[in-house]
Design an enzyme around this catalytic site. Structure first.
Site, PDB file in Angstrom:
ATOM      1  N   LYS A  12       0.882  -1.177   0.000  1.00 58.84           N
ATOM      2  CA  LYS A  12       0.000   0.000   0.000  1.00 58.84           C
ATOM      3  C   LYS A  12       0.913   1.219   0.000  1.00 58.84           C
ATOM      4  CE  LYS A  12      -1.958   3.110   1.829  1.00 58.84           C
ATOM      5  NZ  LYS A  12      -1.819   4.489   1.320  1.00 58.84           N
ATOM      6  N   GLU A  58       9.264   1.582  11.249  1.00 56.68           N
ATOM      7  CA  GLU A  58      10.313   2.599  11.171  1.00 56.68           C
ATOM      8  C   GLU A  58       9.602   3.949  11.224  1.00 56.68           C
ATOM      9  OE1 GLU A  58      12.441   5.404   9.913  1.00 56.68           O
ATOM     10  OE2 GLU A  58      12.785   4.316   8.024  1.00 56.68           O
ATOM     11  N   GLU A  93       9.298  16.159  15.574  1.00 56.61           N
ATOM     12  CA  GLU A  93       9.794  15.934  14.218  1.00 56.61           C
ATOM     13  C   GLU A  93       9.067  16.900  13.280  1.00 56.61           C
ATOM     14  OE1 GLU A  93       8.815  12.217  12.167  1.00 56.61           O
ATOM     15  OE2 GLU A  93      10.908  12.147  11.556  1.00 56.61           O
ATOM     16  N   CYS A 112      13.370  10.522   7.860  1.00 53.94           N
ATOM     17  CA  CYS A 112      13.173  10.216   9.293  1.00 53.94           C
ATOM     18  C   CYS A 112      14.468  10.374  10.072  1.00 53.94           C
ATOM     19  CB  CYS A 112      12.691   8.784   9.485  1.00 53.94           C
ATOM     20  SG  CYS A 112      11.678   8.165   8.179  1.00 53.94           S
TER      21      CYS A 112
END
Ligand code: ADP
Length: 487
Positions: free
Chosen positions: A182, A257, A391, A291
């Protein structure tokens, strides 16, 4: 827009379908995919449904028996051949990836090369997935085998789509699993094309399937599906928690992750002639949408003013532009992401932040509707503030002054995240102390992202569960079966 139109012509037509069992599938409802560099419509991708996911999983389940029992040497050879087939399609795949993500074309080419390498690396491992023999004494033989799990689900993000699919898919296939992917709503194009390249290279139809659509529908249903034995997810912490919660309902294993706020420490003895570009690359590569970006710059007293000045001057020289023009930095992925990043800098400005450079959306001549943001450096950020803790996923570097190594270690570990960390120093003892003390899945010394794709990668704390890349990734896609024979 001529640049974009020419690229589409060169790449060939863009997909408007997903793939189940080798068949192209369309839907009544569509998601519009944009070129982030110009804001223009690129493609309409089908909005998959839960029924599509059911069919994709059933197809992958049916393909499992023959895929797992293919002779290891043959499976390995096929994966290696897939690497070559991807390389042969390097140019069209990279053009589509650059268009869909906005990243500089040279970075898209590098992503496609990494994609090919993942298949070759794990192709080489297929006939080396060995078990062990355990001594149980006279009259018994005990050995273990690494067996595949079955159907694996792969949910991928929009920042590095093609190589992130590959880093989970290649080890999953190497171990004998089948897959349903996906891709992210914003960037599904290269994934669909990749699946077609795999099949053209000889992968049996049904071994890999892809369904495009909404994360909350297609993604969620894939995670809840009882016939999916493992889920590999890369994305935000909140969505990762939803994935894990759904996986828990049928006890599927997960590789997650998630986010990061990685500390990059510059000690006073660092070689700044090399260090400045390492810092900027660590923070602003992919417009900061990575990330493991080094977004908290910890600077030891003594070099702070000099470093800040050198960084500011280097940022002035950076070019910002459409990915196909190969700038130093491309746009953000979407208007939504632009708004999110601007929200962080607006709040910081309102709170009196010391913005060294940048801090605003940017306009690129000829591409005024693109989603550009200035490379931004904010000085004297407090360790507890939003800029040091959250973040941002954009080109915003927070600078935190520290008195010495001890304070730096405390500040580095003062975070919910633990994905990556870096240090620049000529003192190997200090480098090792820091490397051992920081809570991070990967540590870089005198470099950033200097490890590559054969090195285990993943996070501690809120940055995730499990490791991707390298040999360790294979653990996620096999289960150990112990067989004991009495004689
Ligand atoms: P972002 O918010 O930046 O798009 P996400 O972590 O939500 O990041 O997205 C990463 C991937 O997860 C995308 O492919 C997205 O479609 C998918 N996703 C979103 N919501 C869910 C969900 N509830 N279950 C499974 N996958 C999801």
């Amino acid at each position: 827009m001529k640049l974009v139109d020419d690229a589409i012509t060169t790449a060939g037509s863009l997909p408007d379908y997903f793939v189940i069992g080798g068949k192209l599938r369309r839907a009544d409802e569509a998601i519009t995919v944009l070129d982030p560099g110009s804001g223009a419509r690129l493609a309409d991708m089908p909005m998959g449904t839960p029924a599509d996911v059911d069919e994709a999983v059933a197809t992958a389940k049916a393909a499992f028996a023959s895929w797992r029992s293919l002779e290891p040497k043959a499976r390995g050879k096929l994966l290696w051949h897939i690497g070559d087939a991807i390389e042969a399609k390097r140019d069209p795949l990279a053009l589509v990836e650059a268009l869909d993500t906005g990243k500089p074309h040279k970075d898209a080419l590098a992503s496609v090369d990494r994609t090919a390498d993942f298949f070759r690396y794990y192709g080489g491992m297929v006939d080396k997935l060995e078990g062990t023999s355990i001594p149980l004494g006279e009259g018994k033989v005990c050995f273990t085998e690494k067996v595949p799990i079955g159907v694996t689900g792969h949910i991928t993000p929009w920042n590095v789509p093609i190589s992130m699919v590959a880093r989970g898919l290649a080890p999953a296939l190497a171990c004998g699993n089948t897959a349903v992917i996906k891709p992210a709503e914003d960037t599904p194009l290269s994934t669909v094309l990749l699946v077609q390249v795999l099949e053209e290279a000889g992968l049996p139809s049904g071994v890999v399937n892809v369904v495009t659509g909404a994360g909350s529908v297609v993604g969620q249903h894939l995670c809840e599906h009882r016939d999916v034995g493992h889920l590999t997810f890369t994305g935000s912490v909140g969505t990762g928690q939803l994935v894990m919660t759904a996986a828990a309902t049928h006890l599927a294993s997960v590789t997650l992750e998630l986010g990061g706020k990685s500390p990059h420490l510059i000690l006073a003895d660092a070689d700044l002639d090399k260090g400045v570009s390492i810092i900027l690359n660590g923070a602003f590569k992919n417009a900061g949408q990575i990330c493991s970006a080094g977004t908290r710059l910890l600077v030891e007293a003594g070099r702070h003013a000099e470093l800040l000045d050198r960084l500011a001057r280097a940022v002035q020289d950076m070019t910002l532009g459409h990915g196909l023009t190969n700038p130093d930095m491309g746009p953000l992925i979407s208007a939504r992401q632009l708004q999110t990043v601007a929200g962080f800098t607006d709040r910081a400005r309102a709170a009196g932040a010391d913005i060294t450079t940048g801090g605003n959306p940017a306009s690129v001549a000829g591409y005024e509707a693109g989603f550009y943001f200035e490379p931004t450096i904010i000085n004297d950020v407090a360790p507890d503030s939003e800029l040091a803790q959250s973040e941002i996923f954009g080109p915003v570097l927070s600078v935190l002054p520290v008195a010495d190594l001890d304070e730096a270690i405390a500040v580095a570990n003062h975070s919910d995240f633990g994905l990556a960390a870096a240090i620049q120093t000529r003192d190997i003892s200090k480098a090792m102390r820091y490397a051992r003390a920081v809570n991070a899945g990967q540590v870089f010394v005198n470099g950033y992202h200097n490890a590559g794709d054969t090195v285990p990668f993943g996070g501690m704390k809120a940055s995730g569960i499990g490791r991707e890349k390298g040999l360790e990734a294979l653990d996620a896609y096999t289960e150990t079966k112990a067989i004991t024979v009495s004689y």
